[in-house]
Design an enzyme around this catalytic site. Structure first.
Site, mmCIF file in Angstrom:
data_model
loop_
_atom_site.group_PDB
_atom_site.id
_atom_site.type_symbol
_atom_site.label_atom_id
_atom_site.label_comp_id
_atom_site.label_asym_id
_atom_site.label_seq_id
_atom_site.Cartn_x
_atom_site.Cartn_y
_atom_site.Cartn_z
ATOM 1 N N HIS A 196 0.835 -1.211 0.000
ATOM 2 C CA HIS A 196 0.000 0.000 0.000
ATOM 3 C C HIS A 196 0.859 1.246 0.000
ATOM 4 C CE1 HIS A 196 -3.659 -2.175 1.835
ATOM 5 N NE2 HIS A 196 -3.475 -2.409 0.556
ATOM 6 N N GLU A 438 -4.854 -14.560 -22.192
ATOM 7 C CA GLU A 438 -3.599 -14.543 -21.430
ATOM 8 C C GLU A 438 -3.072 -15.949 -21.180
ATOM 9 O OE1 GLU A 438 -4.189 -12.422 -17.748
ATOM 10 O OE2 GLU A 438 -6.132 -13.324 -17.392
ATOM 11 N N ASP A 462 0.640 -12.411 -18.403
ATOM 12 C CA ASP A 462 0.457 -13.849 -18.201
ATOM 13 C C ASP A 462 0.689 -14.637 -19.480
ATOM 14 O OD1 ASP A 462 -0.107 -14.401 -15.473
ATOM 15 O OD2 ASP A 462 -1.904 -13.183 -15.700
ATOM 16 N N CYS A 509 -3.759 -5.139 -22.818
ATOM 17 C CA CYS A 509 -3.759 -4.442 -21.523
ATOM 18 C C CYS A 509 -2.596 -4.862 -20.622
ATOM 19 C CB CYS A 509 -5.083 -4.645 -20.803
ATOM 20 S SG CYS A 509 -5.409 -6.354 -20.359
HETATM 21 C C1 PEP Z 1 -1.861 -9.636 -17.828
HETATM 22 O O1 PEP Z 1 -1.699 -10.806 -17.439
HETATM 23 O O2 PEP Z 1 -1.222 -9.119 -18.765
HETATM 24 C C2 PEP Z 1 -2.828 -8.771 -17.143
HETATM 25 C C3 PEP Z 1 -3.146 -7.587 -17.617
HETATM 26 O O3 PEP Z 1 -3.343 -9.233 -15.973
HETATM 27 P P1 PEP Z 1 -2.525 -9.194 -14.582
HETATM 28 O O4 PEP Z 1 -1.230 -8.478 -14.820
HETATM 29 O O5 PEP Z 1 -3.409 -8.508 -13.612
HETATM 30 O O6 PEP Z 1 -2.352 -10.651 -14.294
HETATM 31 MG MG MG Z 2 -3.129 -11.643 -16.076
#
Ligand code: PEP
Ligand code: MG
Length: 581
Positions: A196, A438, A462, A509
């Site tokens: 945090h 992912e 991922d 993303c």
């Molecule tokens: C990803 O895996 O790229 C993703 C956006 O999810 P996280 O990083 O939250 O696992």
């Molecule tokens: Mg992910």
């Protein structure tokens, strides 16, 4: 005049936030409470319990004061406010008061023992998310003890804005205090990127490095320090040449920041006029204000599991509804893509819900966790649906392996819709449902997913981990974590083609969408929507504006079946002029 008598030393730690800061060292001593451990008389039990209650009230008032008088914004203060959950936890109250009553302990001893036991329990789990909890409990426990022992944890008067304070460990309330004192950077011996305190540090724009060992023996008060958050480097007593270099770098960074901020009013178009949708990723609702100031095209990823980060229990349907509704209203008419909890893996497995798993990344994570805990999933979907009446909300499922997985989640979603409908609760009945790509199987089956889903989003973090079988958090194997590996790019290309075939909107993303050197590559491969980390938003926009049809032609001719080195040559040589801003 700068003192350059001492020898220059370079140390490396973990960057908590980017940026550069040059200032003078100041060690901050943390007060150790010396507490009398003798027993109380039975007739004093009630008095000690009411002292404990008074301390809770005082700390509660302090938290309110911090919230109302700190220069940090509402979005950041919620983290500090989350300490109220700990302060008013009935179980904790009962632990402390039982210790006072049954062990005849002073309130101070009971608080110290109970908080220490909880902190040690969390730390023993050696999972990062529990280490965060440990830090929060330590912070609240210290505040209670400070109140009872009359100690005021104020910052030393010598701490001016030219100083770099050095701590053993940071707490969120201390970050808030530093922000009030207009401090630009800090160092801490311990700390993790996702704590945090670190999240607040980034939200407040403080430069910080953690895990650089014990600085007591290496740094003297007033030593000149260069805190290089970009590289996670600390330079102690720089020589003249190094100092000149960094002074110039600070000036260049400031000019760049000013130049990039001017991009706010401009559109995210390539130089030949193609629209590239730029969404922002959001981790905690407190970031919302900053995101609304970006003027972005919406939120492409809200990592809702972070809601759990600042508390001990999952938020109720009403609490979630309030958060999602606020986001939907503030971002309307642009979309807010709410990803359902991606719990499990390294992320926040709720205490007591799952036993330890041998391979948590391959275990009950993401949508699997939600499907295995219908009550949690159902509560979240209802909250999102209710919020969908107030803006442009989309739902995205994490860790989908194939279309059956998606349909199973959709089935529960349909049930929630029916339920709300029969209760007469309003929601957007045409809310869009999407899947994250992912896991390699999802990319390989992107055709069927593109057909079934309203939108797709590639989670490269991922996707890289699962394609190359490399733990994304394990430094020992980080050299294998190659985001531009041809195998990864092949899965990305396959997903782009499937999405285009079914005219299904597709974004990226994962972190690749925020890293400057990957932007031309992704656009050249055909990506038209990026969801980026807010701190990189204007940099990404500036790069988008430099991309052109020549880039697309170059990549359409490129042979992606080659080696990693071939791709590196492409990125670091041929595409370099696009991302150098
Ligand atoms: C990803 O895996 O790229 C993703 C956006 O999810 P996280 O990083 O939250 O696992
Ligand atoms: Mg992910």
């Amino acid at each position: 005049m700068v003192d350059l008598v001492n020898k220059m030393i370079r140390l490396t730690g973990n960057s908590i936030n980017n940026g550069l800061f040059i200032g003078r060292a100041l060690h901050i001593e943390v007060h150790e409470h010396s507490i009398e451990r003798n027993s109380i008389f039975p007739e004093d039990v009630d008095k000690e319990i009411s002292r404990f209650l008074d301390a809770i009230a005082v700390v509660d008032t302090e938290i309110s004061y911090d919230i109302n008088n700190t220069r940090i914004s509402d979005r950041d203060l919620d983290i500090i406010a989350s300490h109220r959950d700990i302060l008013h936890d009935p179980e904790l109250f009962s632990m402390v008061s039982t210790a006072i009553r049954e062990k005849l302990q002073h309130a101070t001893v009971a608080i110290q023992d109970c908080f220490t036991a909880i902190v040690e329990k969390f730390e023993a789990l050696s999972v990062e998310s529990f280490a965060l909890r440990a830090a929060d409990y330590r912070d609240v426990g210290t505040r209670l003890l400070n109140t009872l022992t009359g100690f005021s944890e104020t910052l030393p008067e010598s701490l001016g804005s030219d100083k770099v304070p050095i701590f053993a460990e940071m707490t969120p309330s201390m970050v808030g205090r530093l922000a009030n004192a207009k401090i630009g950077a800090y160092l801490s011996s311990k700390g993790s990127y996702n704590s945090h305190a670190s999240i607040l540090t980034r939200a407040l724009g403080l430069v910080a490095i953690a895990n650089i060992g014990n600085l007591k023996d290496v740094v003297q008060n007033d030593d000149l320090l260069i805190v290089d958050g970009d590289e996670g480097k600390l330079i102690i007593n720089p020589d003249e040449e190094t100092l000149d270099y960094y002074v110039q770098k600070v000036q260049v960074e400031e000019l760049l920041r000013q130049r990039l901020e001017k991009l706010k009013a401009s559109a995210s178009l390539t130089s030949d006029g193609q629209k590239i949708t730029l969404y922002a990723n959001i981790g905690i609702p407190e970031e919302l204000e900053g995101i609304t100031n970006l003027g972005c095209d919406g939120i492409g990823l809200f990592r809702t599991e972070f809601l759990y980060l600042s508390r001990q229990t999952l938020p109720s349907e009403d609490e979630q509804y309030e958060i999602y509704r606020l986001m939907a209203e503030r971002m309307a008419p642009t979309p807010v893509t709410i990803r359902t909890f991606d719990l499990g893996g390294d992320k926040l497995a709720p205490l007591g819900l799952e036993g330890a798993e041998e391979n948590p990344y391959l275990g009950n994570r993401g949508i699997r966790f939600s499907l295995a805990h219908h009550d949690i999933f159902h509560t979240q979907l209802r909250a999102i649906l209710r919020a969908s009446a107030h803006g442009n909300v989309r739902i995205m499922f994490p860790m989908i392996i194939d279309v059956e997985d998606f349909n199973e989640a959709k089935h529960i979603f349909n049930h929630c819709q029916e339920e709300l409908y029969s209760e007469g609760v309003s929601f957007n009945s045409s809310i869009e449902l999407g899947a994250m790509i992912e896991i390699p199987s999802a990319a390989l089956e992107a055709d069927s997913l593109a057909k079934a889903c309203d939108f797709l989003s590639i989670g490269t973090n991922d996707l890289v981990q699962y394609t190359l079988a490399v733990d994304r958090n394990n430094d020992n194997v980080s050299r294998y974590y190659i985001q531009h590996h041809p195998a990864v790019l092949s899965l990305i290309r396959q997903t782009i083609l499937s999405a285009a075939k079914f005219k299904t909107p597709l974004s990226v993303c994962g972190e690749m969408a925020s890293l400057p050197h990957y932007i031309p590559l992704l656009l050249g491969l055909g990506v038209r929507e990026l969801s980026v980390n807010p701190s990189n938003y204007f940099t990404v926009k500036a790069i988008v504006q430099k991309c052109d049809h020549e880039l697309f032609q170059l990549l359409s001719r490129f042979d992606f079946s080659g080696s990693v080195q071939d791709i590196e040559e492409l990125i670091y040589k041929d595409l370099k002029h696009y991302y150098q801003i």
